[in-house]
Write an enzyme that holds these catalytic residues in place. Structure first.
Site, PDB file in Angstrom:
ATOM      1  N   GLU A   1      34.583  12.301 -19.600  1.00  0.00           N
ATOM      2  CA  GLU A   1      34.295  10.866 -19.653  1.00  0.00           C
ATOM      3  C   GLU A   1      33.614  10.302 -18.414  1.00  0.00           C
ATOM      4  OE1 GLU A   1      38.709  11.303 -18.329  1.00  0.00           O
ATOM      5  OE2 GLU A   1      37.333  12.328 -19.688  1.00  0.00           O
TER       6      GLU A   1
ATOM      7  N   ASP B   1      45.592  22.625 -14.427  1.00  0.00           N
ATOM      8  CA  ASP B   1      44.804  23.352 -15.428  1.00  0.00           C
ATOM      9  C   ASP B   1      45.674  24.313 -16.240  1.00  0.00           C
ATOM     10  OD1 ASP B   1      42.429  22.099 -14.692  1.00  0.00           O
ATOM     11  OD2 ASP B   1      41.909  23.648 -13.230  1.00  0.00           O
TER      12      ASP B   1
ATOM     13  N   TYR C   1      48.011  13.604 -24.910  1.00  0.00           N
ATOM     14  CA  TYR C   1      47.159  12.904 -25.871  1.00  0.00           C
ATOM     15  C   TYR C   1      47.978  12.428 -27.075  1.00  0.00           C
ATOM     16  CZ  TYR C   1      43.219  15.387 -23.546  1.00  0.00           C
ATOM     17  OH  TYR C   1      42.314  15.877 -22.650  1.00  0.00           O
TER      18      TYR C   1
ATOM     19  N   HIS D   1      37.591   6.089 -23.035  1.00  0.00           N
ATOM     20  CA  HIS D   1      37.955   6.261 -21.628  1.00  0.00           C
ATOM     21  C   HIS D   1      37.296   5.200 -20.737  1.00  0.00           C
ATOM     22  CE1 HIS D   1      40.529   9.679 -20.998  1.00  0.00           C
ATOM     23  NE2 HIS D   1      39.785  10.479 -21.754  1.00  0.00           N
TER      24      HIS D   1
ATOM     25  N   HIS E   1      36.095   9.208 -28.287  1.00  0.00           N
ATOM     26  CA  HIS E   1      37.170   9.435 -27.310  1.00  0.00           C
ATOM     27  C   HIS E   1      36.671   9.185 -25.893  1.00  0.00           C
ATOM     28  CE1 HIS E   1      40.958  11.323 -25.937  1.00  0.00           C
ATOM     29  NE2 HIS E   1      40.212  11.740 -24.915  1.00  0.00           N
ATOM     30  N   GLU E   2      35.503   9.761 -25.562  1.00  0.00           N
ATOM     31  CA  GLU E   2      34.979   9.580 -24.202  1.00  0.00           C
ATOM     32  C   GLU E   2      34.601   8.117 -23.954  1.00  0.00           C
ATOM     33  OE1 GLU E   2      35.805  12.063 -22.641  1.00  0.00           O
ATOM     34  OE2 GLU E   2      35.934  13.449 -24.321  1.00  0.00           O
TER      35      GLU E   2
ATOM     36  N   GLU F   1      45.126   9.742 -21.294  1.00  0.00           N
ATOM     37  CA  GLU F   1      44.776  10.386 -22.558  1.00  0.00           C
ATOM     38  C   GLU F   1      45.501   9.823 -23.776  1.00  0.00           C
ATOM     39  OE1 GLU F   1      42.254  11.951 -22.821  1.00  0.00           O
ATOM     40  OE2 GLU F   1      41.804  12.803 -20.851  1.00  0.00           O
TER      41      GLU F   1
END
Length: 609
Positions: free
Chosen positions: A277, A381, A389, A305, A301-302, A324
């Site tokens: 994003e 990560d 989400y 953001h 979705h992006e 998220e």
């Protein structure tokens, strides 16, 4: 030292950085960047001053007024946080650092010409989320700190650059603009692309890409960029043709779009995420260009953001759901308005299934099934999942159902207006929720939702007709009953994805082969469908499709596909052939993956091999 973030050396007693001026000389021959960074602090500071770095060679730290050296130390690297760069300041409000990035920078992927579409020029791009900006430039690499920046990218003249910032100009290099950068700044055949980000953003939203780029206009605020390959540009422009409709719907729901431009960059297949994003310049994987406009849901979705994540940011990755979960809720509201209720219902249904799979994934470490997590000593990560989400979405959806959509919409607008351009934590949100929806804590167990593990008992499994029909068809598969062609005649990728994700765990290889012979799922151009099918083929020991598995793992670097396929190959006992196959594939494909994706696959192997 008073840390503000378990993933950063940033000290809360030190003034935040307010602006960074970067001069970046991109050296494709060595896969490195020779650079200088001029820092401006909120207030003058005396004593130690902490910055995050990862695999950077620090050449000098200078007082920009006197050009005299300032003392500094660089610690041995921490495996998660990188190296602590500690400066010794004396009433300094600014300083200049010269440095060089590593060819193995965790944020940068350098692609050789054969790895690009046109195969004639190199390409490089960044991916700084979650904690990789420090591998491009020294910084207080925490979302708790928001910073303005300017950047001069010195690149080969046959290439062009895009950035998550306003483009100022493209021009010849100047002798006086790169003090201390250890390179030939004004070498022949070089050009400078200059950018400015004039709204404060967290470091993980720093982004650029350099290559042989082309573009197409798709709306008054949007251009689609990609490598200069007409079919790629044309298909992207078609897939994202309704972007302006999405922006307007976002503004109707959440208030004014604050970032001026909403441009899109389709990256090479190695990009490790579906989308990123970055403000003003969203990065996208080419795997979302499906030809049926459903890939635009990633764009939704992006775009979402732009309000939740970029305007209001989680203070640390321990509160990632604030980015998220809110964005997934906002995405589904935008999809519902622009593509219809059925598309949104499918989106929710797929998300429910994925949430349940991730609960199973973390069954031995339920901490990461919470919304508010403890990530001390944890690489973000390694624990990335859909839980923030989907559990975040369902928490907000639960509140919406309790108070009604009109009231919740007003709450959202007030929330965004109150906290825009700020970084907050879960407690701040809960306090705001209780203050603005009095008594909500008596109707919903807010502590259970944010600090409890697993799926709360009042989470709402989707019950739309399309969801129930597809799940019912999937449940019949165990008896050998497959959907008839008339039942699937109108199905697109999302319907098949939900169907495959809903299949019983215990199915036979012969059933998988029969399903594929009828519907050719292993050959689908939609990677969501293809990878879901291949994952189930691997799980039931069906080696018929291992050529397709190999093509997929060598063809794309999106972690959403790498993680389930590699995990399916190596998880469990008595699968020595599969494990050898997985290791061979990774050794051959590794250099085509972004460093973040390489690390994810290595972590899967470390756990299961």
């Amino acid at each position: 030292m008073a840390p503000v973030d378990p993933h950063s050396f940033t000290d809360s007693s030190h003034p935040p950085t307010t602006h960074i001026s970067l001069s970046l000389y991109l050296d494709f021959a060595s896969s490195s960047i020779h650079a200088s960074a001029l820092f401006s602090l909120q207030t003058p500071h005396s004593g130690p001053f902490s910055l995050d770095t990862r695999a950077l060679t620090i050449h000098s730290v200078l007082d920009p007024q006197t050009n005299t050296a300032l003392p500094f130390t660089l610690s041995d690297p921490d495996p998660i946080k990188g190296s602590h760069l500690s400066l010794s300041l004396s009433n300094h409000a600014s300083f200049l650092i010269t440095y060089t990035t590593s060819p193995s920078s965790s944020a940068l992927q350098w692609l050789l010409p054969p790895q690009t579409f046109n195969k004639s020029h190199p390409f490089v791009y960044t991916q700084c989320q979650a904690i990789h900006a420090r591998a491009v430039f020294p910084c207080q690499d925490t979302p708790a700190v928001r910073v303005l920046y300017s950047a001069r990218l010195n690149i080969p003249s046959e290439l062009s650059a895009v950035m998550a910032a306003r483009h100022v100009e493209r021009r010849p290099p100047k002798n006086d603009e790169a003090a201390g950068v250890p390179c030939g700044w004004c070498s022949q055949g070089r050009v400078v692309e200059e950018f400015a980000m004039e709204q404060a953003v967290p470091p993980y939203l720093f982004a650029f890409a350099v290559g042989e780029l082309g573009s197409r206009e798709v709306g008054p605020r949007t251009r689609v960029y990609a490598e200069a390959v007409p079919p790629v540009l044309d298909s992207a422009a078609k897939e994202f043709a309704r972007t302006e409709d999405m922006i307007r719907e976002g503004e109707r729901l959440f208030g004014a779009y604050e970032w001026e431009r909403f441009d899109l960059l389709v990256l090479p297949p190695s990009f490790p995420y579906g989308g990123m994003e970055n403000p003003r310049m969203v990065f996208l994987t080419p795997t979302i260009i499906k030809g049926d406009a459903t890939g635009a849901q990633v764009v939704a979705h992006e775009l979402a953001h732009s309000w939740t994540g970029n305007l209001i940011t989680n203070k640390s990755n321990e509160h990632f759901w604030l980015n998220e979960g809110f964005t997934t809720y906002a995405e589904r509201r935008i999809v519902e308005a622009v593509q219809g209720e059925q598309r949104a219902a499918l989106n929710i249904g797929i998300g429910w299934r994925v949430w349940n799979e991730d609960i199973e994934r973390f069954k031995d470490n339920l901490e990461f099934t919470k919304l508010k997590t403890n990530q001390e000593g944890i690489d973000p990560d390694d624990v990335y999942s859909r839980v923030p989400y989907e559990k975040g979405f369902h928490f907000l959806w639960r509140i919406e159902r309790q108070v009604g959509r009109p009231a919740f919409d007003e709450f959202l607008k007030k929330y965004i207006a109150t906290f825009k351009f700020k970084s907050i934590d879960t407690d701040t949100f809960i306090d705001f929720l209780r203050a603005n929806i009095p008594g909500i804590e008596n109707q919903i167990d807010l502590v259970l939702w944010t600090e409890g593990t697993g799926i709360p008992p009042d989470a709402y499994e989707p019950d739309s007709s399309v969801y129930k029909t597809i799940v019912s068809l999937a449940n019949e598969f165990i008896n050998g009953t497959m959907p008839r062609k008339d039942e699937v005649a109108d199905w697109q990728g999302q319907e098949w994805e939900l169907y495959l994700n809903s299949l019983p765990k215990s199915i036979e290889a012969s059933q998988v082969i029969t399903l594929d012979s009828r519907y050719k799922l292993s050959e689908s151009k939609d990677y969501e469908v293809k990878v879901s099918f291949l994952q189930r083929a691997i799980s039931c020991g069906c080696k018929t499709y291992y050529d397709e598995v190999e093509k997929s793992l060598k063809g794309v670097g999106r972690m959403k596909y790498l993680r389930p396929l590699y995990t399916a190959l190596v998880k469990g006992s008595g699968k020595e052939d599969d494990k050898v196959f997985a290791k061979r594939l990774f050794s051959e494909a590794r250099e085509c993956y972004h460093p973040i994706a390489q690390g994810v696959v290595e972590a899967i192997f470390a756990k299961h091999l």
